[in-house]
Design an enzyme around this catalytic site. Structure first.
Site, mmCIF file in Angstrom:
data_model
loop_
_atom_site.group_PDB
_atom_site.id
_atom_site.type_symbol
_atom_site.label_atom_id
_atom_site.label_comp_id
_atom_site.label_asym_id
_atom_site.label_seq_id
_atom_site.Cartn_x
_atom_site.Cartn_y
_atom_site.Cartn_z
ATOM 1 C CB SER A 166 15.449 36.213 34.260
ATOM 2 O OG SER A 166 15.884 37.510 33.958
ATOM 3 C CB THR A 194 15.377 33.409 30.617
ATOM 4 O OG1 THR A 194 14.425 34.325 31.109
ATOM 5 C CG2 THR A 194 14.668 32.236 29.946
ATOM 6 C CB THR A 213 11.659 32.311 32.032
ATOM 7 O OG1 THR A 213 11.936 33.715 32.033
ATOM 8 C CG2 THR A 213 10.285 32.095 31.419
ATOM 9 N NE ARG A 221 5.235 37.793 27.530
ATOM 10 C CZ ARG A 221 6.446 37.268 27.528
ATOM 11 N NH1 ARG A 221 6.862 36.550 28.552
ATOM 12 N NH2 ARG A 221 7.264 37.464 26.526
ATOM 13 C CB THR A 248 17.178 33.500 26.271
ATOM 14 O OG1 THR A 248 16.922 34.510 27.245
ATOM 15 C CG2 THR A 248 18.433 33.853 25.511
ATOM 16 N N GLY A 249 15.167 35.678 25.239
ATOM 17 C CA GLY A 249 14.889 36.945 24.562
ATOM 18 C C GLY A 249 13.402 37.226 24.542
HETATM 19 C C1 SD4 Z 1 9.973 35.389 27.790
HETATM 20 N N1 SD4 Z 1 11.900 34.466 26.708
HETATM 21 O O1 SD4 Z 1 9.186 35.240 28.706
HETATM 22 C C2 SD4 Z 1 11.406 34.916 27.968
HETATM 23 C C3 SD4 Z 1 12.197 36.026 28.567
HETATM 24 C C4 SD4 Z 1 13.673 35.896 28.519
HETATM 25 O O2 SD4 Z 1 15.710 36.670 29.151
HETATM 26 O O3 SD4 Z 1 14.246 35.039 27.893
HETATM 27 N N2 SD4 Z 1 14.387 36.761 29.184
HETATM 28 O O4 SD4 Z 1 9.663 35.959 26.743
#
Ligand code: SD4
Length: 330
Positions: free
Chosen positions: A79, A189, A207, A217, A240-241
């Site tokens: 990640s 991440t 990340t 993106r 994160t997420g």
């Molecule tokens: C994103 N927040 O690019 C990041 C991805 C992430 O664990 O946190 N993955 O949207």
């Protein structure tokens, strides 16, 4: 912190006065010892690198910078940086940002071929009149400053991407499920927040973004206020997420503001999540994962997530600790 007293002082004041009340409380409070917190348990390793800096009375800024470089250089962390999952075109594009105790900020977005996106973000902060540089411009800036161009796609991430191409279905939650399955072995991440011996706060977030995203993106991670925010008078937060959902609610800034008006770090993280639920509805929020971490000026920390399995790694002079986040929905 005496929270009840803190709320009483803050709620009795106008926003401008609330800040000076905070100053008074900060001055009166016992200076907290250094601490570093990160998203996800496996980032305990990154915390150790940050702790090396903090324990020698180094700055929070250097600590978070050194700390997040660990997963960036780890090819098994899918990640972040080297070995990060590619976009749908097979290109690994990285996002990172950094913020210090004086409100200095730097960010790179959609940066290819550079292992340490966080170092480029710090250079944007320290050596340019700008705060964000993206894509080819970010790569050009990195190369001009001596960074080496590298291939960040590893044999295993290439193989998984080729498997993915067979269906080519983008589903951030499938990606997150996959991340959670792998998280016992791998890292994820990283958002990292630190408070140093001089009582200053800084944060960093880095990340490779959501796997198989559209080329170009950008998620929340490199956006100051979304993936990371630091206010040296109050505290810091990171996320994160699913980045789209964090951006929607200016997640990290929302958390810092909630702490400013008296919430604990955990309550502030929950408040930001509730804002998304209110805005988009429970059915929607149940289908996305967000994990927030927060650290206040007093060294108190907390986290919260929408769905289960989010963890936060903590390092203090007492050692390492893992906090399993409370969550809103099963
Ligand atoms: C994103 N927040 O690019 C990041 C991805 C992430 O664990 O946190 N993955 O949207």
């Amino acid at each position: 912190m005496n929270r009840r007293r803190f709320i009483r002082v803050v709620s009795a004041a106008t926003p401008a006065l609330a800040l000076s009340s905070l100053d008074v409380l900060a001055a009166k409070s016992k200076s907290p010892s250094p601490i570093v917190v990160s998203t996800w348990e496996p980032n305990a390793k990154a915390n150790e690198a940050a702790w090396e800096v903090l324990s020698k009375k180094g700055s929070a800024l250097d600590a978070v910078h050194q700390g997040v470089m660990i997963p960036e250089a780890d090819p098994d962390d899918n990640s972040v940086g080297l070995g990060g999952n590619p976009d749908r075109d097979g290109r690994v594009t990285c996002d990172a940002c950094i913020m210090d105790h004086q409100g200095n900020i730097g960010s790179v977005m959609c940066l290819e071929h550079i292992v340490h996106a966080i170092s480029v973000a710090r250079l944007v902060m320290e050596k340019t009149p700008h705060v964000q540089i993206v894509g080819d411009g970010a790569l050009q800036f990195a190369l001009e400053n001596g960074f080496r161009k590298e291939n960040l796609l590893t044999a295993s991430t290439r193989e998984r991407w080729q498997q993915w191409l067979k269906t080519s279905k983008y589903n951030p939650m499938t990606t997150l499920d996959d991340i959670q399955r792998r998280i016992q072995q791998n890292h994820d991440t990283i958002g990292m927040l630190a408070l140093d011996a001089s009582h200053q706060l800084s944060g960093a977030c880095t990340t490779s973004g959501m796997a198989y995203k559209m080329h170009g993106r950008v998620g929340d991670s490199p956006i100051i206020g979304a993936g990371l925010y630091v206010d040296n008078e109050v505290g810091a937060a990171s996320a994160t997420g699913v980045g789209e959902e964090v951006v929607r609610i200016c997640g990290s800034h929302t958390i810092v503001e909630a702490m400013r008006y008296g919430m604990t770090p955990e309550e502030a993280c929950l408040t930001a999540l509730k804002r998304l639920v209110k805005m988009k509805g429970e059915a929607y929020a149940r289908k996305v994962q967000i994990g927030f971490i927060a650290l206040n000026k007093y060294g108190e920390y907390g986290c919260y997530s929408l769905l289960p399995n989010f963890t936060m790694a903590v390092r203090t002079s007492s050692g390492a600790e893992v906090v399993t986040a409370k969550y809103m929905f099963e």
